[in-house]
Design a protein around this motif. Structure first.
Motif, PDB file in Angstrom:
ATOM      1  N   LEU A   1       0.828  -1.205   0.000  1.00 17.25           N
ATOM      2  CA  LEU A   1       0.000   0.000   0.000  1.00 17.25           C
ATOM      3  C   LEU A   1       0.865   1.260   0.000  1.00 17.25           C
ATOM      4  O   LEU A   1       0.582   2.222  -0.723  1.00 17.25           O
ATOM      5  N   SER A   2       1.936   1.263   0.772  1.00 11.01           N
ATOM      6  CA  SER A   2       2.851   2.407   0.801  1.00 11.01           C
ATOM      7  C   SER A   2       3.484   2.647  -0.572  1.00 11.01           C
ATOM      8  O   SER A   2       3.587   3.783  -1.027  1.00 11.01           O
ATOM      9  N   ALA A   3       3.905   1.561  -1.246  1.00  3.66           N
ATOM     10  CA  ALA A   3       4.501   1.682  -2.575  1.00  3.66           C
ATOM     11  C   ALA A   3       3.488   2.217  -3.585  1.00  3.66           C
ATOM     12  O   ALA A   3       3.823   3.058  -4.425  1.00  3.66           O
ATOM     13  N   VAL A   4       2.246   1.751  -3.507  1.00  5.92           N
ATOM     14  CA  VAL A   4       1.201   2.210  -4.431  1.00  5.92           C
ATOM     15  C   VAL A   4       0.906   3.694  -4.214  1.00  5.92           C
ATOM     16  O   VAL A   4       0.790   4.458  -5.165  1.00  5.92           O
ATOM     17  N   ILE A   5       0.824   4.114  -2.968  1.00  8.14           N
ATOM     18  CA  ILE A   5       0.538   5.521  -2.669  1.00  8.14           C
ATOM     19  C   ILE A   5       1.693   6.407  -3.139  1.00  8.14           C
ATOM     20  O   ILE A   5       1.479   7.468  -3.744  1.00  8.14           O
ATOM     21  N   THR A   6       2.933   5.988  -2.910  1.00  7.64           N
ATOM     22  CA  THR A   6       4.096   6.759  -3.359  1.00  7.64           C
ATOM     23  C   THR A   6       4.119   6.869  -4.881  1.00  7.64           C
ATOM     24  O   THR A   6       4.333   7.952  -5.435  1.00  7.64           O
ATOM     25  N   HIS A   7       3.883   5.758  -5.570  1.00  5.34           N
ATOM     26  CA  HIS A   7       3.866   5.771  -7.039  1.00  5.34           C
ATOM     27  C   HIS A   7       2.742   6.658  -7.561  1.00  5.34           C
ATOM     28  O   HIS A   7       2.935   7.417  -8.522  1.00  5.34           O
ATOM     29  N   ALA A   8       1.562   6.591  -6.938  1.00  7.64           N
ATOM     30  CA  ALA A   8       0.437   7.416  -7.367  1.00  7.64           C
ATOM     31  C   ALA A   8       0.749   8.901  -7.179  1.00  7.64           C
ATOM     32  O   ALA A   8       0.449   9.722  -8.053  1.00  7.64           O
ATOM     33  N   ARG A   9       1.382   9.255  -6.065  1.00  5.18           N
ATOM     34  CA  ARG A   9       1.729  10.649  -5.808  1.00  5.18           C
ATOM     35  C   ARG A   9       2.723  11.161  -6.852  1.00  5.18           C
ATOM     36  O   ARG A   9       2.563  12.257  -7.387  1.00  5.18           O
ATOM     37  N   VAL A  10       3.745  10.367  -7.163  1.00  7.53           N
ATOM     38  CA  VAL A  10       4.744  10.765  -8.168  1.00  7.53           C
ATOM     39  C   VAL A  10       4.090  10.926  -9.537  1.00  7.53           C
ATOM     40  O   VAL A  10       4.370  11.872 -10.279  1.00  7.53           O
ATOM     41  N   THR A  11       3.200   9.998  -9.892  1.00  6.97           N
ATOM     42  CA  THR A  11       2.512  10.055 -11.188  1.00  6.97           C
ATOM     43  C   THR A  11       1.622  11.291 -11.284  1.00  6.97           C
ATOM     44  O   THR A  11       1.633  11.991 -12.306  1.00  6.97           O
ATOM     45  N   VAL A  12       0.874  11.585 -10.241  1.00  7.52           N
ATOM     46  CA  VAL A  12      -0.006  12.757 -10.246  1.00  7.52           C
ATOM     47  C   VAL A  12       0.822  14.045 -10.342  1.00  7.52           C
ATOM     48  O   VAL A  12       0.462  14.966 -11.081  1.00  7.52           O
TER      49      VAL A  12
END
Length: 169
Positions: A23-34
């Motif tokens: 979940l932490s990796a998904v949230i970090t990746h989503a933040r970078v993508t946004v």
């Protein structure tokens, strides 16, 4: 019985930790993508705004000054000619593209990469931003629509952008 509960608890804790890491990796990746999409949207909106501002408001050709840090043209507001300037300033580590006109000063774009205006050939002005060079025909809208479109008013596109290598000046 207590050993069995202890084993279930340890296995459950391991799965909960794995789920937390994922979940932490998904949230970090989503933040970078946004953030990347937001920056790219701002970039293309700035380029399009510059093109539209020049073509819908200019009554003169554009001029590049100060080693590419200033681009100006005239516009007609309420029957009076006024000067519009696009100024590139370095503030700290950021380059800021500002629009200075009769309605005030607006910061259009901020970048860590240098931003420059240039006139690569006669009759063309260009803006170098984020590693791309966007070129535009340097003519008034009425002059260009007469030559290219038979008098029909149409906003010309930028000429094809070129990927360039931006170097510090």
């Amino acid at each position: 019985m207590s050993i069995q509960i202890l084993v279930y608890l340890i296995v459950s804790l391991i799965f909960a930790c794995i789920a937390g890491i994922i979940l932490s990796a998904v949230i970090t990746h989503a933040r970078v993508t946004v953030e990347r999409i937001d920056k790219e949207t701002d970039f293309f909106m700035t380029i399009d705004f510059l093109r539209m501002d020049f073509w819908f408001h200019s009554i003169s050709i554009g001029h590049v000054y100060n080693n590419g840090s200033l681009f100006t043209f005239k516009e007609k507001i309420d029957g009076r000619e006024k000067l519009v300037s696009y100024l590139v300033e370095k503030v700290g580590d950021l380059y800021q593209l500002k629009r200075i006109a009769n309605d005030g000063v607006n910061i259009l774009y901020k970048s860590t990469e240098p931003i420059f205006f240039s006139e690569p050939i006669q009759g063309v002005w260009a803006v170098q931003i984020e590693g791309f060079q966007f070129e535009m025909v340097n003519a008034t809208p009425s002059e260009l629509s007469d030559r290219l479109y038979g008098g029909k008013v149409r906003t010309p596109d930028f000429l094809l952008p070129k990927l360039i290598e931006v170097r510090d000046r």
